[in-house]
Motif scaffolding. Structure first.
Motif, PDB file in Angstrom:
ATOM      1  N   UNK A  38       0.848  -1.202   0.000  1.00  0.00           N
ATOM      2  CA  UNK A  38       0.000   0.000   0.000  1.00  0.00           C
ATOM      3  C   UNK A  38       0.877   1.243   0.000  1.00  0.00           C
ATOM      4  N   UNK A  39       1.823   1.313   0.935  1.00  0.00           N
ATOM      5  CA  UNK A  39       2.717   2.463   1.007  1.00  0.00           C
ATOM      6  C   UNK A  39       3.615   2.550  -0.224  1.00  0.00           C
ATOM      7  N   UNK A  40       4.092   1.398  -0.692  1.00  0.00           N
ATOM      8  CA  UNK A  40       4.983   1.393  -1.851  1.00  0.00           C
ATOM      9  C   UNK A  40       4.283   1.949  -3.089  1.00  0.00           C
ATOM     10  N   UNK A  41       3.076   1.453  -3.369  1.00  0.00           N
ATOM     11  CA  UNK A  41       2.344   1.921  -4.553  1.00  0.00           C
ATOM     12  C   UNK A  41       1.881   3.362  -4.402  1.00  0.00           C
ATOM     13  N   UNK A  42       1.469   3.737  -3.212  1.00  0.00           N
ATOM     14  CA  UNK A  42       1.038   5.113  -2.986  1.00  0.00           C
ATOM     15  C   UNK A  42       2.207   6.079  -3.154  1.00  0.00           C
ATOM     16  N   UNK A  43       3.381   5.716  -2.651  1.00  0.00           N
ATOM     17  CA  UNK A  43       4.571   6.558  -2.820  1.00  0.00           C
ATOM     18  C   UNK A  43       4.914   6.720  -4.292  1.00  0.00           C
ATOM     19  N   UNK A  44       4.897   5.616  -5.018  1.00  0.00           N
ATOM     20  CA  UNK A  44       5.213   5.669  -6.450  1.00  0.00           C
ATOM     21  C   UNK A  44       4.175   6.499  -7.211  1.00  0.00           C
ATOM     22  N   UNK A  45       2.920   6.328  -6.873  1.00  0.00           N
ATOM     23  CA  UNK A  45       1.866   7.103  -7.531  1.00  0.00           C
ATOM     24  C   UNK A  45       1.979   8.590  -7.255  1.00  0.00           C
ATOM     25  N   UNK A  46       2.270   8.941  -6.011  1.00  0.00           N
ATOM     26  CA  UNK A  46       2.433  10.353  -5.665  1.00  0.00           C
ATOM     27  C   UNK A  46       3.640  10.961  -6.366  1.00  0.00           C
ATOM     28  N   UNK A  47       4.719  10.206  -6.448  1.00  0.00           N
ATOM     29  CA  UNK A  47       5.906  10.693  -7.149  1.00  0.00           C
ATOM     30  C   UNK A  47       5.609  10.900  -8.631  1.00  0.00           C
ATOM     31  N   UNK A  48       4.883   9.962  -9.242  1.00  0.00           N
ATOM     32  CA  UNK A  48       4.501  10.111 -10.643  1.00  0.00           C
ATOM     33  C   UNK A  48       3.610  11.321 -10.868  1.00  0.00           C
ATOM     34  N   UNK A  49       2.640  11.507  -9.984  1.00  0.00           N
ATOM     35  CA  UNK A  49       1.751  12.666 -10.081  1.00  0.00           C
ATOM     36  C   UNK A  49       2.531  13.963  -9.952  1.00  0.00           C
ATOM     37  N   UNK A  50       3.461  14.008  -9.027  1.00  0.00           N
ATOM     38  CA  UNK A  50       4.313  15.186  -8.858  1.00  0.00           C
ATOM     39  C   UNK A  50       5.107  15.472 -10.120  1.00  0.00           C
ATOM     40  N   UNK A  51       5.675  14.435 -10.717  1.00  0.00           N
ATOM     41  CA  UNK A  51       6.476  14.608 -11.927  1.00  0.00           C
ATOM     42  C   UNK A  51       5.626  15.123 -13.087  1.00  0.00           C
ATOM     43  N   UNK A  52       4.443  14.559 -13.266  1.00  0.00           N
ATOM     44  CA  UNK A  52       3.559  14.986 -14.357  1.00  0.00           C
ATOM     45  C   UNK A  52       3.114  16.426 -14.148  1.00  0.00           C
ATOM     46  N   UNK A  82       3.788  12.350   0.444  1.00  0.00           N
ATOM     47  CA  UNK A  82       4.663  11.293  -0.040  1.00  0.00           C
ATOM     48  C   UNK A  82       5.742  10.956   0.997  1.00  0.00           C
ATOM     49  N   UNK A  83       6.289  11.963   1.637  1.00  0.00           N
ATOM     50  CA  UNK A  83       7.306  11.738   2.667  1.00  0.00           C
ATOM     51  C   UNK A  83       6.736  10.946   3.832  1.00  0.00           C
ATOM     52  N   UNK A  84       5.543  11.286   4.273  1.00  0.00           N
ATOM     53  CA  UNK A  84       4.931  10.565   5.389  1.00  0.00           C
ATOM     54  C   UNK A  84       4.567   9.136   5.014  1.00  0.00           C
ATOM     55  N   UNK A  85       4.079   8.937   3.796  1.00  0.00           N
ATOM     56  CA  UNK A  85       3.732   7.582   3.353  1.00  0.00           C
ATOM     57  C   UNK A  85       4.986   6.715   3.269  1.00  0.00           C
ATOM     58  N   UNK A  86       6.049   7.259   2.683  1.00  0.00           N
ATOM     59  CA  UNK A  86       7.303   6.504   2.582  1.00  0.00           C
ATOM     60  C   UNK A  86       7.916   6.278   3.967  1.00  0.00           C
TER      61      UNK A  86
END
Length: 179
Positions: A38-52, A82-86
């Motif tokens: 859950x945390x892994x996918x949420x972190x990756x998704x948030x990072x992707x959203x930030x990049x886009x 993202x920091x808190x989730x990671x």
């Protein structure tokens, strides 16, 4: 190629052979009730959203000499979330910052006590952060504070701090129980 247990024994000459698997256990995923995916996918998704979002703002600024006013505000909130989730995943995996010289030396009982002490401190700190940030979020809700760039209620942004702080505290309690 030397076996990892040979490396662990060479790094710690006083280490008994039975203690070697305990050192290597940190490389394995811990057995947790709530999946760490859950945390892994949420972190990756948030990072992707930030990049886009950031790339879209760069392109708009480049081609129109204007920028989206909301991207900076949203980006800051997404980085905090993202920091808190990671951090929650790092706590659950017992990968928080520590001084390895002290954390990995000594008897297995001493290492277990240090892990429990650290997990207890992390749980207490994030529980306090959850309580105090919940009070701030409540005040923002009651007084109707709005964000400076887009004028949405500020509690929409700050509500994540108590929730994720509580998640980190619960992950730390899980580490304490497993130790």
């Amino acid at each position: 190629m030397p076996h990892p247990s040979d490396k662990a024994a060479a790094a710690n000459p006083g280490l008994a052979e039975a203690d070697v698997p305990a050192l290597l256990a940190q490389d394995e995923e811990p057995q947790v009730r709530v999946p760490l995916a859950i945390e892994d996918w949420l972190s990756a998704g948030l990072l992707g959203l930030l990049a886009v979002m950031t790339m879209a703002n760069v392109l708009v600024r480049y081609f129109t000499s204007q920028s989206f006013a909301w991207t900076e505000e949203i980006s800051i909130v997404l980085m905090i979330v993202m920091t808190l989730v990671a951090s929650s995943a790092a706590v659950a995996r017992n990968r928080h910052i520590r001084i390895e010289y002290f954390a990995e030396r000594g008897s297995p009982e001493r290492r277990r006590r240090l892990v429990r002490f650290a997990a207890g401190c992390v749980a207490l700190m994030f529980w306090l952060l959850a309580v105090l940030s919940a009070r701030i979020t409540y005040d923002q809700y009651i007084y109707g504070d709005t964000s400076p760039a887009i004028g949405v209620p500020e509690w929409w942004y700050s509500v994540w701090m108590p929730l994720l702080s509580l998640a980190i505290a619960l992950r730390a309690v899980g580490v304490w129980r497993r130790a």
